[in-house]
Motif scaffolding. Structure first.
Motif, PDB file in Angstrom:
ATOM      1  N   SER A 105     -12.120 -29.373  26.147  1.00 26.49           N
ATOM      2  CA  SER A 105     -11.869 -28.427  25.218  1.00 26.49           C
ATOM      3  C   SER A 105     -10.187 -29.701  25.176  1.00 26.49           C
ATOM      4  CB  SER A 105     -10.846 -27.116  26.140  1.00 26.49           C
ATOM      5  OG  SER A 105     -10.583 -27.871  27.261  1.00 26.49           O
ATOM      6  N   GLN A 106     -10.314 -30.834  25.215  1.00 27.90           N
ATOM      7  CA  GLN A 106      -9.401 -30.833  25.286  1.00 27.90           C
ATOM      8  C   GLN A 106      -8.936 -32.637  24.120  1.00 27.90           C
ATOM      9  OE1 GLN A 106      -6.958 -31.797  28.420  1.00 27.90           O
ATOM     10  NE2 GLN A 106      -5.555 -30.128  28.583  1.00 27.90           N
ATOM     11  N   ILE A 107      -8.412 -32.826  23.072  1.00 33.08           N
ATOM     12  CA  ILE A 107      -9.289 -33.612  21.803  1.00 33.08           C
ATOM     13  C   ILE A 107      -7.837 -35.194  22.201  1.00 33.08           C
ATOM     14  CG2 ILE A 107      -8.713 -35.061  19.685  1.00 33.08           C
ATOM     15  CD1 ILE A 107     -10.453 -31.859  19.210  1.00 33.08           C
ATOM     16  N   MET A 108      -8.240 -36.250  22.167  1.00 33.50           N
ATOM     17  CA  MET A 108      -7.247 -37.368  22.244  1.00 33.50           C
ATOM     18  C   MET A 108      -7.173 -38.557  20.819  1.00 33.50           C
ATOM     19  SD  MET A 108      -7.589 -40.264  25.047  1.00 33.50           S
ATOM     20  CE  MET A 108      -6.457 -40.971  25.526  1.00 33.50           C
ATOM     21  N   THR A 109      -6.538 -38.806  20.080  1.00 35.58           N
ATOM     22  CA  THR A 109      -6.318 -39.029  18.998  1.00 35.58           C
ATOM     23  C   THR A 109      -5.264 -40.153  18.477  1.00 35.58           C
ATOM     24  OG1 THR A 109      -4.724 -37.776  17.952  1.00 35.58           O
ATOM     25  CG2 THR A 109      -7.598 -37.458  17.640  1.00 35.58           C
ATOM     26  N   CYS A 110      -5.611 -41.369  17.914  1.00 34.13           N
ATOM     27  CA  CYS A 110      -4.403 -42.744  17.747  1.00 34.13           C
ATOM     28  C   CYS A 110      -4.630 -42.841  16.205  1.00 34.13           C
ATOM     29  CB  CYS A 110      -4.584 -43.470  18.623  1.00 34.13           C
ATOM     30  SG  CYS A 110      -6.459 -44.663  17.910  1.00 34.13           S
ATOM     31  N   ALA A 111      -3.228 -42.942  15.781  1.00 30.67           N
ATOM     32  CA  ALA A 111      -2.981 -43.746  14.175  1.00 30.67           C
ATOM     33  C   ALA A 111      -1.986 -44.911  14.361  1.00 30.67           C
ATOM     34  CB  ALA A 111      -2.439 -42.353  13.510  1.00 30.67           C
ATOM     35  N   PHE A 112      -2.163 -45.712  13.209  1.00 30.25           N
ATOM     36  CA  PHE A 112      -1.083 -46.137  12.871  1.00 30.25           C
ATOM     37  C   PHE A 112       0.117 -46.001  13.034  1.00 30.25           C
ATOM     38  CE2 PHE A 112      -4.205 -48.105   9.522  1.00 30.25           C
ATOM     39  CZ  PHE A 112      -5.375 -48.780  10.987  1.00 30.25           C
ATOM     40  N   ASP A 113       0.505 -44.976  13.164  1.00 35.99           N
ATOM     41  CA  ASP A 113       2.065 -43.905  13.100  1.00 35.99           C
ATOM     42  C   ASP A 113       2.721 -45.272  15.127  1.00 35.99           C
ATOM     43  OD1 ASP A 113       0.379 -42.492  14.579  1.00 35.99           O
ATOM     44  OD2 ASP A 113       1.501 -40.692  13.588  1.00 35.99           O
ATOM     45  N   ASN A 114       2.130 -45.659  15.374  1.00 35.35           N
ATOM     46  CA  ASN A 114       1.888 -45.916  16.801  1.00 35.35           C
ATOM     47  C   ASN A 114       2.070 -44.856  18.205  1.00 35.35           C
ATOM     48  OD1 ASN A 114       3.434 -48.888  15.816  1.00 35.35           O
ATOM     49  ND2 ASN A 114       4.603 -47.588  14.872  1.00 35.35           N
ATOM     50  N   GLN A 115       1.582 -44.125  18.467  1.00 37.76           N
ATOM     51  CA  GLN A 115       1.422 -42.851  19.006  1.00 37.76           C
ATOM     52  C   GLN A 115      -0.378 -42.814  18.958  1.00 37.76           C
ATOM     53  OE1 GLN A 115       4.076 -39.442  18.105  1.00 37.76           O
ATOM     54  NE2 GLN A 115       3.638 -39.085  16.251  1.00 37.76           N
ATOM     55  N   VAL A 116      -0.380 -42.223  20.528  1.00 40.30           N
ATOM     56  CA  VAL A 116      -1.775 -41.445  20.524  1.00 40.30           C
ATOM     57  C   VAL A 116      -1.156 -40.239  21.255  1.00 40.30           C
ATOM     58  CG1 VAL A 116      -3.362 -41.744  22.792  1.00 40.30           C
ATOM     59  CG2 VAL A 116      -2.161 -44.001  22.302  1.00 40.30           C
ATOM     60  N   LEU A 117      -2.142 -39.122  20.685  1.00 44.53           N
ATOM     61  CA  LEU A 117      -1.552 -37.388  20.742  1.00 44.53           C
ATOM     62  C   LEU A 117      -2.429 -37.029  21.076  1.00 44.53           C
ATOM     63  CD1 LEU A 117      -0.277 -36.706  17.355  1.00 44.53           C
ATOM     64  CD2 LEU A 117       0.956 -37.782  19.586  1.00 44.53           C
TER      65      LEU A 117
END
Length: 958
Positions: free
Chosen positions: A568-580
């Protein structure tokens, strides 16, 4: 009543239908007015029989024609045959049929059919009352009785699919659309025919508008007349007049006795016909006059400004010009006696070096020649990948690249592909103002139907990554290029995915004549929920993963037991220096269930309400900001990440149960309790405990080719007392380009394959002294990498030239065991699936939007004897080698410091005695006590301490 006329017979009509009942009542008289005149009258009613059909109060074309030429209409009592039309008029009539609105078609109805259906012209239907409603069953019976001889046979499919019981038939009196009748299959136009609009008379106003003449204004001079006067041409002399007379050519060449006669141009054409073509006269030149013109232009000034955010430093370069000597410096340098003496003394050394270069090739690469052409385990006999199938949509895959490929977790032969526009950052910036007509889609293909996809998943923007939920395969999460997270629910379409289509469909699935046409059309599924733009990523999402089902992460970053055992939980990353981190479950407060009417209002397109509570308000519950371990600044742009825990691994839970059993045996050890538990929680949530064996550290690959070791658990700042993300524990540059793959081995949880640029390396978790395997740079840029799910020592590397390298570390570690080209364009993504013990498929997407399915041969899917033990020994040896290298580094550093100390002692700079750590601690404590005494004396002089009070001194070992 106007005279009836016989319609023009079409080429496909039968000979028995050539007679029209209106011909029996033919009378002598002149033919009616031509079609051009009738079209002009019909043009006032927009030229549509639907508008001309039934409005009794509106002025019909026949009424307008009667008013214009009533005498002519009275004479034309009955004309059995219409007036013959010219070729131009026939073309115009044929072109009129193209202007019919959708849903109305021309049809020729014979006289026999007219009498059977009570559609006789000039009796049942007239020019004024020209429409009639016919029951659909009557038309179907006529088709069933007469077959292809029925006038309605070509419209059989439209009649069957028409939703209403009655169909409108319109009589085309003027043959304006080349046939005598029109048939309507549009329900809206049918209502318009039954109830035509009423034209209201124009109300004329009695008031007469008075003309107000314009009032002239006084001319104000602004100085322009001076410029006009200066540019005006002024004659300084009177004009000269000349009269030129040209002698008459006829009078001088033709004698009065000659006579002229008429000749036929077709006879003796070459003799009597002379053709004079135009040509350029070179003796005559037109000179262009010089004109004195003046143009004044005022530059347009605008003030613009731009503000950019400097996110992280990037490598820069500088180009400079080499400095050279002047001629004087060259002469002076070449004549220097010191230089001449050095060359004379080094002559023998130069000769020896040149001889060595001739004997040995200095550009010989030992690394490339290491191992030669030895054939290792498996051999090249049956190691080639075989093309199994390929998927490509002509319409949707055009000018697109494959960004992600995922196999369905439970259904065999189902695979999903995401496509994105093959544009760079500059091209996307230039096309922001343009309208993008091609939608952003995820295509779900089936091996049963390789021509047409099973489903289209619509997205708000191009999808860079997506993944099926491991526990709920009908739920799909995706990351967009605009930074939003999208959710789909395809539960209603699972049966459609399973059932075959086309020629493989079940014969008993449909009743003849009642087939579902939409079954053979690929449905477009709209997303259920999308995250908030303000609270999500500000850069394209580059990686997305579901957190495994055996644990969950709280808002404080604690890994706790997941009692529901679903993802039920998702982990994402992007070029904006964050992992959400994102949560998809319903909040504790719950969501009020909607009624059936409210669901239809909120979702008119039939979108499931699975994630209604997340749509447009979804935001992450935990943020991890990447910070450099040296500077503490935001320096990283995450591209890929990898967690230690994987889906289906229950070793952590088994270890927790074992530790709990040991604690129960020894009560003094105690037990951890989840600090988030409170009395308001449910029983299932209250029992969730913190899993101490789960490591909160994970690896991240960045855009600059760095490998970062980061902890996602927030820590409390000692100064601000706020929780924030800690600095990265470790970081190093591993590849010479963006990290495109960061994959953990399915056999070793702590072994990671890193690929990017032209390099790839194999690292072991928490062994940061260096890589276990560092291969030589390849010739083409690497695009993706993937481990073999059945062989521990085999992995695949895809490259930009469309080839795939297969590496076997048991066979050789300096070169790939096999390199095979599978596409003419760059391979962008790899994903492998074990279908059975005898079949393994490799999915490879390329930059042309094509998905290639390759069958892995037996030699690459069947492990060799004791392969797992051989790979384990190899990794252990490389780990020991890295430990030995680190020990040697420390030893060399210590030797270097000892040499520096001895050199300083000889120079008299450093003391001869080096204090131990204990002596350094005692000295620092003594200095601290001296500081306390000094501080106490200053405070006592200021009156802030009592004179009888003694200073606080810490105990030290002197």
């Amino acid at each position: 009543m106007s005279a009836p006329r016989t319609p023009t017979k079409s080429a496909g009509s039968k000979s028995s239908e050539s007679k029209n009942p209106r011909e029996s009542s033919s009378q002598s008289g002149t033919p009616p007015t031509g079609s051009a005149q009738r079209r002009s009258a019909a043009g006032s009613q927009l030229g549509s029989p639907v508008v001309r059909s039934g409005a009794a109060s509106a002025v019909s074309p026949s009424g307008a024609r009667d008013k214009l030429s009533s005498a002519t209409n009275k004479q034309n009592a009955a004309s059995p045959v219409p007036a013959p039309k010219s070729a131009t008029e026939r073309v115009e009539v044929a072109e009129n049929a193209h202007f019919l609105p959708p849903g109305i078609h021309t049809i020729f109805i014979s006289s026999a059919t007219q009498q059977a259906m009570q559609l006789c012209v000039d009796e049942d239907l007239t020019q004024e009352n020209n429409s009639k409603m016919i029951d659909k069953e009557i038309l179907l019976n006529d088709i069933q009785t007469n077959g292809q001889g029925s006038n309605f046979y070509e419209f059989q499919q439209q009649i069957q699919s028409y939703p209403e019981n009655e169909i409108a038939i319109i009589y085309d009196y003027d043959y304006y659309y080349s046939q005598n009748f029109l048939i309507c299959f549009d329900s809206k136009l049918k209502k318009l025919i039954e109830n035509p609009p009423v034209t209201l008379p124009i109300q004329e106003s009695d008031e007469v508008e008075q003309y107000v003449p314009p009032v002239s204004k006084k001319w104000i001079s602004l100085g322009s007349e001076v410029e006009i006067e200066n540019e005006r041409l002024v004659l300084n002399r009177p004009l000269k007049r000349y009269k030129i007379k040209v002698p008459d050519r006829i009078a001088t060449t033709v004698s009065p006795s000659e006579k002229f006669k008429d000749l036929d141009p077709d006879i003796e054409r070459k003799k009597n016909f002379v053709r004079i073509e135009q040509y350029e006269d070179k003796q005559f030149e037109l000179k262009k006059m010089e004109l004195d013109l003046a143009i004044q232009a005022a530059p347009d000034y605008r003030e613009n400004s731009a503000q950019t955010i400097w996110r992280y430093p990037k490598n820069q370069w500088t180009q400079y010009e080499a400095r050279t000597f002047t001629e004087e410096d060259k002469i002076k340098c070449m004549g220097d006696p010191v230089l001449m003496n050095m060359i004379t003394n080094a002559k023998d050394l130069f000769s020896e070096a040149l001889q060595q270069n001739i004997i040995h090739d200095p550009f010989y690469l030992d690394w490339k020649e290491l191992g030669g052409n030895l054939d290792g385990l498996g051999g090249p006999g049956d190691s080639h990948l075989k093309e199994y199938q390929s998927f490509s949509s002509i319409k949707q895959s055009r000018d697109k690249i494959v960004t992600c490929v995922q196999w369905h977790p439970t259904l065999r032969g189902i695979i999903a592909v995401s496509l994105a526009a093959g544009q760079g950052f500059d091209e996307r910036t230039d096309n922001l103002s343009r309208i993008n007509t091609s939608p952003s889609l995820i295509l779900i293909w089936s091996f049963v139907d390789p021509i047409q996809p099973k489903l289209y998943l619509e997205a708000p923007d191009d999808i860079q990554c997506f993944q099926f939920s491991p526990t709920d395969p009908h739920v799909i999460a995706g990351g967009c290029i605009n930074g939003q997270v999208v959710m789909w629910d395809i539960k209603e379409y699972e049966e459609r995915i399973k059932n075959p289509r086309g020629d493989h469909r079940d014969k008993d699935l449909f009743i003849p004549g009642f087939e579902d046409e939409t079954f053979f059309q690929t449905p477009h599924i709209r997303y259920c929920a999308v995250s908030s733009i303000e609270n999500g990523h500000s850069e394209p999402i580059t990686d997305l993963q579901w957190i495994p089902d055996h644990y969950q992460i709280t808002a404080q970053g604690l890994p706790t037991e997941n009692l529901a055992m679903n993802c039920s939980q998702i982990m994402t990353c992007a070029f904006d220096n964050q992992v959400l981190f994102w949560e998809t479950r319903v909040p504790r407060a719950g969501v009020k269930p909607l009624s059936k009417k409210e669901r239809e209002i909120n979702h008119p397109m039939g979108v499931p309400l699975t994630f209604k509570h997340l749509d447009l308000i979804w935001k992450p519950y935990l943020r991890v900001t990447m910070q450099s371990p040296e500077t503490g600044m935001v320096d990283f742009a995450p591209r890929k990440f990898s967690m230690r825990e994987i889906q289906g691994d229950r070793d952590t839970l088994n270890q927790e149960e074992k530790d709990l059993f040991e604690k129960k045996k020894d009560p003094s050890l105690g037990q951890f309790v989840n600090p988030l538990d409170d009395p308001n929680k449910s029983l299932s949530q209250a029992k969730a405990k913190v899993l101490q064996s789960i490591d909160t550290f994970f690896y991240i690959g960045t855009e600059d080719g760095q490998l970062v070791y980061q902890d996602w658990m927030p820590q409390k700042d000692q100064d601000s007392t706020k929780f924030s993300t800690p600095k990265a524990a470790w970081s190093i540059a591993v590849v010479d380009g963006p990290v495109v793959a960061l994959k953990r081995s399915p056999f070793f949880k702590d072994v990671i394959l890193v690929a990017g640029g032209w390099l790839f390396q194999i690292w072991k978790e928490k062994i940061h002294s260096g890589a276990l395997l560092h291969a030589a740079p390849v010739k083409e840029k690497i695009t993706d990498a993937e481990w073999s799910p059945t062989r521990p020592g085999v992995f695949y590397i895809s490259k930009q030239n469309g080839s795939v390298d297969i590496w076997d570390i048991i066979d050789r570690t300096h070169a790939p065991s096999l390199s095979q080209s599978i596409s003419s364009s760059a391979v962008t993504f790899l994903n492998i699936k074990v279908i059975s013990s005898k079949q393994q498929l490799l999915a490879a997407g390329d930059s042309n939007g094509t998905l290639h399915i390759l069958e892995v041969p037996w030699a690459l899917r069947q492990p060799v004897n004791q392969e797992l033990a051989l790979v384990t020994n190899y990794l252990e040896r490389e780990t020991e080698r890295r430990g030995f290298v680190k020990h040697r580094w420390d030893l060399r550093e210590e030797e270097k410091r000892e040499k520096e100390r001895l050199a300083s002692m000889k120079a008299g700079i450093a003391p001869s005695h080096i204090p131990t750590q204990e002596e350094i601690d005692i000295r620092m404590k003594n200095e601290f006590n001296e500081f306390l005494q000094f501080e106490f004396g200053v405070l006592r002089e200021m009156g802030l301490r009592d004179e009888n009070e003694a200073p606080v001194i810490s105990s030290t070992a002197t």
